[in-house]
Design a protein around this motif. Sequence first.
Motif, PDB file in Angstrom:
ATOM      1  N   CYS A 146      -6.489  17.782  -0.274  1.00 43.21           N
ATOM      2  CA  CYS A 146      -5.051  18.047  -0.379  1.00 43.21           C
ATOM      3  C   CYS A 146      -4.555  19.148   0.553  1.00 43.21           C
ATOM      4  O   CYS A 146      -3.358  19.262   0.800  1.00 43.21           O
ATOM      5  N   GLY A 186      -4.278  12.261   1.502  1.00 42.42           N
ATOM      6  CA  GLY A 186      -2.959  11.731   1.171  1.00 42.42           C
ATOM      7  C   GLY A 186      -2.774  11.403  -0.291  1.00 42.42           C
ATOM      8  O   GLY A 186      -1.658  11.096  -0.733  1.00 42.42           O
ATOM      9  N   ASP A 187      -3.843  11.455  -1.090  1.00 36.56           N
ATOM     10  CA  ASP A 187      -3.712  11.180  -2.524  1.00 36.56           C
ATOM     11  C   ASP A 187      -2.958  12.288  -3.240  1.00 36.56           C
ATOM     12  O   ASP A 187      -2.263  12.036  -4.222  1.00 36.56           O
ATOM     13  N   GLY A 188      -3.117  13.534  -2.791  1.00 35.85           N
ATOM     14  CA  GLY A 188      -2.348  14.605  -3.395  1.00 35.85           C
ATOM     15  C   GLY A 188      -3.186  15.781  -3.847  1.00 35.85           C
ATOM     16  O   GLY A 188      -4.368  15.910  -3.517  1.00 35.85           O
ATOM     17  N   THR A 202       1.487  14.156  -5.911  1.00 35.81           N
ATOM     18  CA  THR A 202       0.548  13.043  -5.765  1.00 35.81           C
ATOM     19  C   THR A 202       1.253  11.839  -5.153  1.00 35.81           C
ATOM     20  O   THR A 202       2.480  11.731  -5.174  1.00 35.81           O
ATOM     21  N   ARG A 203       0.432  10.905  -4.662  1.00 35.71           N
ATOM     22  CA  ARG A 203       1.003   9.681  -4.097  1.00 35.71           C
ATOM     23  C   ARG A 203       1.680   8.845  -5.174  1.00 35.71           C
ATOM     24  O   ARG A 203       2.635   8.120  -4.891  1.00 35.71           O
ATOM     25  N   ALA A 226       5.115  10.251  -5.479  1.00 35.65           N
ATOM     26  CA  ALA A 226       5.902   9.870  -4.311  1.00 35.65           C
ATOM     27  C   ALA A 226       6.314   8.404  -4.387  1.00 35.65           C
ATOM     28  O   ALA A 226       7.475   8.053  -4.099  1.00 35.65           O
ATOM     29  N   ASP A 227       5.405   7.547  -4.786  1.00 35.21           N
ATOM     30  CA  ASP A 227       5.723   6.119  -4.887  1.00 35.21           C
ATOM     31  C   ASP A 227       6.819   5.880  -5.921  1.00 35.21           C
ATOM     32  O   ASP A 227       7.743   5.081  -5.692  1.00 35.21           O
ATOM     33  N   MET A 281       3.706  14.838   3.263  1.00 39.35           N
ATOM     34  CA  MET A 281       2.672  14.038   2.623  1.00 39.35           C
ATOM     35  C   MET A 281       2.263  14.699   1.311  1.00 39.35           C
ATOM     36  O   MET A 281       2.124  15.923   1.246  1.00 39.35           O
ATOM     37  N   PRO A 282       2.081  13.915   0.231  1.00 33.87           N
ATOM     38  CA  PRO A 282       1.638  14.518  -1.026  1.00 33.87           C
ATOM     39  C   PRO A 282       0.405  15.400  -0.821  1.00 33.87           C
ATOM     40  O   PRO A 282      -0.571  14.993  -0.198  1.00 33.87           O
TER      41      PRO A 282
END
Length: 838
Positions: A432, A464-466, A729-730, A733-734, A754-755
């Motif tokens: 992260c 990118g997952d966070g 987290t992604r 964001a989603d 980016m997360p």
Amino acid sequence: MISEYRGHMAERAAEGVPPLALSAAQAESLCVLLESPPEGEGEFLLSLMRERVSPGVDPAARVKADFLAGLAFGSKVSPLLSPSEAVELLGTMRGGYNVRHLMALLSHDIHGEAAAKALGKTLLVLDVFDEIAVMAEDLPNARRVLESWAWAEWFTARPVVPEIMDCIVFRVDGEINTDDFSPAGEAWSRPDIPLHAKSMLTSRMHNPLEMIEKLKEAGLPLAFVGDVVGTGSSRKSATNSLLWHIGEDIPFVPNKRQGGVVVGGKIAPIFFNTLEDSGALPIECDVSSLSMGQRIRIRPHEGRIEDENGKVLCDFTLKTPVLLDGVRAGGRIPLIVGRSLTAKAASAIGLKGAGSVFAESPQPEDSGRGYTQAQKIIGKACGLKGVRPGMYCEPVMTTVGSQDTTGPMTRDELTELACLTFGADLVMQSFCHTAAYPRPVDIRMHETLPDFIRERGGVALNPGDGVIHSWLNRMILPDTLGTGGDSHTRFPVGLSFPAGSGLVAFAAAMGAMPLDVPESVLVRFRGARKPGITLRDLVNAIPLAAIREGLLTVEKSGKKNIFSGRILEMEGLDDLEVEEAFELTDASAERSAAAGCIRLRPEKVAAYMRSSAVLLRRLAREGYGDARTLECRADAMDQWCASPWLLEADTDAEYAAVIEIDMDSISEPILACPNDPDDVRLLSDVAGTHLQEVFIGSCMTHIGHFRAAAALLEGKADLPVRLWVCPPTRMDADQLRREGLFSVLGRVGARMEMPGCSLCMGNQARIAPGVTALSTSTRNFPNRMGDGTQVFLASAELAAIAAALGELPDPVLYFRLMQERVTGKEKDLYHYLRFSEE
């Protein structure tokens, strides 16, 4: 190979640092050269074999161990190394790939006794101990190994801590945080200890390394002295850098040092523990009489520091008598491993009293009073009803986390510990801090570290997952213990004791961690929050209440901090969701607390656990490894949810202090002011302060904060500040993207990150030099988010309003805008991801 490595040595020497350890390929070339050495190169080649190969289960260590074993058994021949010398060198490799070879040599007619002597010095053997015990029934040399371990010869052969330690003071005034020792902007170089150490204190003083070298000209070791030492992030790299300058080389371990003395008016608990782990001697005492360049005489056994003429400068009491044993053993971790090995060997051969060579931590008397929530959680991890402050224990660590700016160091520590399989139930690695703006070294780490973790049964996220904490919180179990290589590893459910990379590696490898149980401070909330008062305001209400009660001071000289080194326990907010609770436990890091926990309702935790179990099974299906680890944790969550129940404090539990906070009396937002998380003030005290940048993100935020921020910014344009937005987290964001809120934030000109951690650590993206900013991040130490910046810490809601205005609003305007856009809409804004409902 010789010419290339000499070229590398010259390049490193030009930078003032030693060469890197050999790679596996270089070690293979070295072995070939040792069999047929070029004329005149013998001593150089031997020095490489002795000193430039990392120990444990490093790939080069395997090459070294196999080659030395070949020499010992006679399948290989070198004119530079005799078989007996090869056996001796095998004994310097600390464990891992050398152990099986030494075990095989125990039955050798010529080298069996030497192998027994070498193995007797090796501690990292617990995975083969039972095999050696069986061998000892028929093999005298194996019996000698057990006897050596039982008599703790690995410990008694080392010199005792001297009665007198003469030192020169290297002092830095004020608060020295881990970012001063290990700057975030140089995080990429942390695994390279001597190179990273060149950046130590460069933001605090002019030419610090030149000052260090000048002080060393006196011919005495340096003692580092500061008012408040080691606050902030749990960076083993901070200890590594400091010890590189004040410690001593570790034989047969390249580019790493141990030992040294650190003296502080206050030493932050995580930093204190990391010093212990590294074989240093941390001392807390009055430092007002210690000055830069002063010659001092430390009497560690008597608890006294004198000047060179014998005048007493200060007295001190060691944290525990075991501290000096840790210094003698080369660190707390080898001491713990060695003591366990000694006890096991003594039991195997029926030897009583062998452990008497070690100091013992005095265990506290049982007061007969009830236990706090934290004391019950720790007790459960020890198989007890509860524990008392001051008790030494080694509780089970159920969950361990590692992030990417400390992960490479954790990998190195795991390698030294000869770890090939994790002992902890779940170990997770995140990416992260480096995913958004990676350097080439980060890319290489992203490509190699996941496999290292998965091969040992751990779970590796993707870049990118966070944020580590937002993910790790989805993997924890109620009323269990854990740790992580980040100071904000503070579970909202259960309890976590963050640590440096060495102790995190130990917990991951062994599944347990040493702990001197701290006292607890209880913060009891009562009443109800007024509309517009956020949880971040409650976070900042804690230090404000402590300041008003005289339990906390902002001034660093003679610093008071009731929370330092203690567990911060909270109650009175039982209806919080788990995501909300983390905002409070997370901030226990800024109080310098050892850990934080909060009382919640079982039904709230059960809803979160059911959702998390669904997420973990989804990860397993998507190829996140180790799939078996994820499935087992999801099963454990289901099992808990079948009969949800949480430990709670007894009504007669004892605390070091109890702080009552009446939420009815909080009538306006509370901010942490530049540049100290303890310097908290009311909004009315700082209203009108102009801002140039605003950051909404970090582990202190959840999806509800971004919905509220979007609601407060809806319809705005051409903001007078630069606004940074970074979901944790992604998944957040989603979801925000699906709800159309990225469109709202994009139209106001927000810079969408980016997360991950983004600006919070300041190791990659940074705000402009010299600006004044408002941030929702964790801490606001000087120069952390940007050079020469002034940073306020506050809620996402206040951050959004301030971004629209370009300044901190007065309370009247703040509440009017909150009333118009947030109040009455809380259910629509503050609801959380529940994967079990999708």
